[in-house]
Design a protein around this motif. Structure first.
Motif: not given
Length: 149
Positions: A134-149
């Motif tokens: 969902e954060m890719r809508r906030v930061y369009p150039k971001a890469v989503c790698l999932g949770s660090i946890f």
């Protein structure tokens, strides 16, 4: 490769520490608050203390610009990695002047709104990582790698 891991103590530091498979075999140093959790977790690491509190504290921002200038000139990292908070800002901006690459990891508890630090480092971040799609809508150039946890 020399890596600078910079972040507030507490959850931000815990995020960075969880990246141990990445940084374990690297020449590295840390920048964080001189607090008990950081001293305990990083007791065998090279650590530079920074000034706190940082969020919305202009005096400590200026002081941390000085810390960043001194540390970055001395250490000359190839890569600066942070998950926040505000102490990352001077290190990212000055780090770019020194030729370092930067990676910012937006914190886990942000699902649909940016952090102030995320907004401030976006212009100089080479790779912006989010943990929720969902954060890719906030930061369009971001890469989503999932949770660090």
């Amino acid at each position: 490769m020399k890596v600078c891991l910079v972040g507030s103590s507490g959850g931000h530091l815990a995020h960075l520490y969880m990246l141990q498979p990445f940084w374990r075999d690297k020449d590295r140093f840390w920048v964080t608050f001189d607090k008990e959790d950081a001293r305990s977790l990083l007791r065998d690491e090279r650590v530079y203390p920074c000034h706190y509190p940082t969020n919305r504290n202009l005096r400590n921002l200026v002081r941390n610009i000085g810390v960043a200038w001194r540390v970055l000139r001395k250490e000359k990292p190839d890569l600066i990695v942070s998950s926040g908070a505000a102490v990352a800002v001077p290190f990212f901006w000055l780090g770019k002047l020194f030729g370092a690459k930067t990676v910012y990891i937006e914190v886990f508890d942000r699902i649909d709104k940016p952090t102030m630090t995320g907004r401030m480092v976006t212009p100089v971040t080479d790779r912006f990582v989010v943990q929720w799609d969902e954060m890719r809508r906030v930061y369009p150039k971001a890469v989503c790698l999932g949770s660090i946890f």
